[in-house]
Design a protein around this motif. Structure first.
Motif, PDB file in Angstrom:
ATOM      1  N   TRP A 104     -67.281 -25.609  38.959  1.00 53.71           N
ATOM      2  CA  TRP A 104     -66.525 -24.365  38.814  1.00 53.71           C
ATOM      3  C   TRP A 104     -66.984 -24.392  37.325  1.00 53.71           C
ATOM      4  CZ3 TRP A 104     -62.014 -24.957  41.683  1.00 53.71           C
ATOM      5  CH2 TRP A 104     -62.140 -24.555  43.557  1.00 53.71           C
ATOM      6  N   ALA A 105     -66.625 -24.645  36.851  1.00 55.41           N
ATOM      7  CA  ALA A 105     -66.560 -24.508  35.006  1.00 55.41           C
ATOM      8  C   ALA A 105     -67.896 -23.953  34.848  1.00 55.41           C
ATOM      9  CB  ALA A 105     -66.032 -25.555  33.748  1.00 55.41           C
ATOM     10  N   ASP A 106     -69.060 -24.594  35.260  1.00 57.98           N
ATOM     11  CA  ASP A 106     -70.105 -25.485  34.897  1.00 57.98           C
ATOM     12  C   ASP A 106     -71.390 -23.262  35.520  1.00 57.98           C
ATOM     13  OD1 ASP A 106     -70.307 -27.723  33.686  1.00 57.98           O
ATOM     14  OD2 ASP A 106     -70.853 -28.654  34.290  1.00 57.98           O
ATOM     15  N   GLU A 107     -70.561 -23.194  36.845  1.00 61.12           N
ATOM     16  CA  GLU A 107     -70.911 -22.160  37.394  1.00 61.12           C
ATOM     17  C   GLU A 107     -70.821 -21.032  37.214  1.00 61.12           C
ATOM     18  OE1 GLU A 107     -71.307 -21.911  42.045  1.00 61.12           O
ATOM     19  OE2 GLU A 107     -72.198 -23.547  41.453  1.00 61.12           O
ATOM     20  N   ILE A 108     -69.498 -20.640  36.583  1.00 61.14           N
ATOM     21  CA  ILE A 108     -69.026 -19.008  35.653  1.00 61.14           C
ATOM     22  C   ILE A 108     -70.154 -19.463  34.640  1.00 61.14           C
ATOM     23  CG2 ILE A 108     -67.197 -18.484  34.535  1.00 61.14           C
ATOM     24  CD1 ILE A 108     -64.948 -19.968  36.609  1.00 61.14           C
ATOM     25  N   LYS A 109     -69.687 -20.631  33.930  1.00 62.14           N
ATOM     26  CA  LYS A 109     -70.824 -20.181  32.751  1.00 62.14           C
ATOM     27  C   LYS A 109     -72.522 -19.484  32.698  1.00 62.14           C
ATOM     28  CE  LYS A 109     -67.371 -20.359  29.852  1.00 62.14           C
ATOM     29  NZ  LYS A 109     -67.038 -19.454  29.382  1.00 62.14           N
ATOM     30  N   LEU A 110     -72.534 -20.386  34.397  1.00 64.36           N
ATOM     31  CA  LEU A 110     -74.375 -20.287  34.739  1.00 64.36           C
ATOM     32  C   LEU A 110     -73.857 -18.342  35.112  1.00 64.36           C
ATOM     33  CD1 LEU A 110     -77.084 -20.691  35.553  1.00 64.36           C
ATOM     34  CD2 LEU A 110     -75.985 -21.747  37.736  1.00 64.36           C
ATOM     35  N   LEU A 111     -72.738 -18.306  36.039  1.00 69.92           N
ATOM     36  CA  LEU A 111     -73.165 -16.843  36.743  1.00 69.92           C
ATOM     37  C   LEU A 111     -73.517 -15.338  35.013  1.00 69.92           C
ATOM     38  CD1 LEU A 111     -70.822 -17.063  39.309  1.00 69.92           C
ATOM     39  CD2 LEU A 111     -72.823 -16.056  39.397  1.00 69.92           C
ATOM     40  N   GLU A 112     -72.179 -15.927  34.061  1.00 71.07           N
ATOM     41  CA  GLU A 112     -71.847 -15.246  32.942  1.00 71.07           C
ATOM     42  C   GLU A 112     -73.664 -14.979  32.635  1.00 71.07           C
ATOM     43  OE1 GLU A 112     -67.180 -15.685  32.092  1.00 71.07           O
ATOM     44  OE2 GLU A 112     -69.013 -16.975  31.076  1.00 71.07           O
ATOM     45  N   SER A 113     -73.883 -16.162  32.302  1.00 69.24           N
ATOM     46  CA  SER A 113     -75.119 -16.207  31.210  1.00 69.24           C
ATOM     47  C   SER A 113     -76.651 -15.205  31.760  1.00 69.24           C
ATOM     48  CB  SER A 113     -75.692 -17.544  31.651  1.00 69.24           C
ATOM     49  OG  SER A 113     -76.487 -18.299  32.205  1.00 69.24           O
ATOM     50  N   LEU A 114     -76.352 -14.917  33.342  1.00 66.99           N
ATOM     51  CA  LEU A 114     -77.203 -13.773  33.874  1.00 66.99           C
ATOM     52  C   LEU A 114     -76.912 -12.923  33.725  1.00 66.99           C
ATOM     53  CD1 LEU A 114     -77.189 -15.525  37.421  1.00 66.99           C
ATOM     54  CD2 LEU A 114     -78.916 -16.009  35.889  1.00 66.99           C
ATOM     55  N   ILE A 115     -75.952 -12.211  33.118  1.00 65.56           N
ATOM     56  CA  ILE A 115     -75.536 -10.910  33.166  1.00 65.56           C
ATOM     57  C   ILE A 115     -76.610 -10.460  31.478  1.00 65.56           C
ATOM     58  CG2 ILE A 115     -73.657  -9.501  32.012  1.00 65.56           C
ATOM     59  CD1 ILE A 115     -71.695 -10.839  33.771  1.00 65.56           C
TER      60      ILE A 115
END
Length: 421
Positions: free
Chosen positions: A346-357
């Motif tokens: 979850w921690a990694d995917e939150i950062k991944l999603l935020e990086s797509l913004i």
């Protein structure tokens, strides 16, 4: 276990497990006066009481290391939170975190994975009867949210019990479902939470329009019994008796709700895909969301459940400021063969999603991430696609049987002279 003396009384306290609070019976020590009386009547009884108290103390001591270990694990930060002001769009991404030990622990678990929003169960979702939220747990939850800058009104999204079916036709079962449902809404109000997400329910084989009427009636009743919580319908994956697998189901429920400002929708991307609503490509995303807006209306969209990261959702202005909750599976087998949770996912995917913004979808950086994600999510996509294919094949088989049955009935009617040419 030795039988308790008739003179010893029992009290029930509540220790919360991973699903909420479960009762645990403990023995209450005698008062000082009673102990003095025992001392007078005989040393043997005093020793018996002392031994029982020592045994209880030793058991508590044995439990402390595990509790301490769990606390230390929760305190380990897996990712720092990204400040919303540093993002080009105000996307509040989080996950469904554990509330083991009390609702207040959901806050620290959200902080641990760097989440800016979070979902939780307000009580055990596996049983009907649960103790109320304690004053201490309530105060710790609200103070924790304030300390870590979580808006309970906007970015905490409790999930309803899987036991509750508001479409239930049976009178006694419907009453049981309503009692649990409104209890959750009351818990939300105690905690200052404004959004409450739940599964619409199942027809149970009854007519769909009547089942939808019952859901709306229960919502109207619960809205009158509470003050401000917005009940948020989640779209579902299943067909058949399951209600909510089409935008039309959600539309029809909302149409019957009297207080329109007390109802909304949470789009589950995994459920949507399994139900035939594609969100994978920009064109498919636009088509699906256009259909949602035309059928239900964007004004009712309150939250998102995300399966995997994708660019279109992260860059849609209409999704700003609402909780976006990851429901990616995080269970895995440990070295000892037991199932454990890997919250780092979850921690990694939150950062991944935020990086797509704000990322340019034509850039080399995005194309590389897209390639990596395609490979990473292949197994999960294949699993869901397999479910869709099996359901389609099953429905097609049912349709074929129904068609053959109809032909046979018409033939029999014709042979018996009951059908005119």
């Amino acid at each position: 276990m030795p039988r308790a003396s008739p003179r010893r009384r029992q009290v029930v306290s509540y220790n919360e497990d991973s699903d909420g609070a479960t009762p645990k019976t403990i023995k209450k020590s005698k008062s000082a006066v009673t102990k003095a009386a025992i001392n007078i009547t005989g040393k043997r009884k005093l020793n018996s009481v002392t031994e029982r108290e020592d045994s209880t103390h030793n058991k508590k001591q044995q439990r402390r290391p595990k509790a301490k270990a769990n606390a230390e694990e929760s305190a380990m930060k897996l990712a720092d939170r990204t400040t919303i002001s540093s993002l080009t769009k105000a996307m509040y991404i989080g996950a469904h975190v554990s509330a083991a030990g009390g609702v207040q622990n959901a806050v620290s678990n959200a902080v641990q994975i760097g989440a800016n929003s979070f979902a939780l169960f307000l009580k055990s979702q596996r049983k009907w009867d649960n103790p109320p939220i304690s004053t201490e747990a309530r105060d710790l939850f609200t103070s924790g949210c304030k300390e870590h800058n979580y808006s309970t009104a906007e970015h905490a999204l409790p999930h309803g019990s899987y036991l509750v079916n508001l479409a239930q036709a049976d009178e006694s079962k419907a009453a049981q479902a309503y009692k649990s449902f409104v209890d959750d809404l009351e818990r939300c109000e105690q905690l200052g939470i404004k959004l409450y997400n739940f599964h619409p329910g199942s027809t149970g084989g009854e007519a769909r329009p009547a089942a939808i009427d019952r859901i709306a009636a229960q919502l109207n009743r619960s809205h009158k019994a509470t003050q401000s919580v917005i009940t948020v319908l989640e779209n579902m994956a299943g067909a058949g008796n399951v209600i909510g697998s089409t935008w039309e189901d959600l539309r029809d429920i909302i149409a019957l709700v009297e207080q329109k400002d007390r109802v909304g929708v949470c789009i589950d991307t995994c459920h949507a895909f399994a139900a035939g609503y594609d969100l994978r490509t920009p064109d498919a995303f636009k088509k699906t969301m256009k259909a949602f807006d035309e059928t239900v209306g964007y004004k009712y969209l309150k939250a998102f459940h995300c399966l995997r990261a994708f660019h279109s959702v992260m860059n849609c202005d209409g999704f700003c400021n609402m909780p976006m909750i990851l429901e990616t599976p995080i269970e895995k087998k440990g070295p000892d063969g037991k199932t454990v949770e890997d919250k780092q996912v979850w921690a990694d995917e939150i950062k991944l999603l935020e990086s797509l913004i704000g990322m340019d979808p034509e850039s080399d950086e995005f194309k590389q991430k897209e390639k990596e994600l395609q490979a990473k999510g292949a197994a999960e996509r294949n699993r869901i696609q397999d479910q869709v294919d099996k359901r389609s094949a099953k429905n097609a088989k049912k349709g074929s049987r129904a068609k053959k049955s109809g032909v046979k009935q018409r033939k029999n009617a014709h042979d018996s002279g009951e059908e005119s040419d």
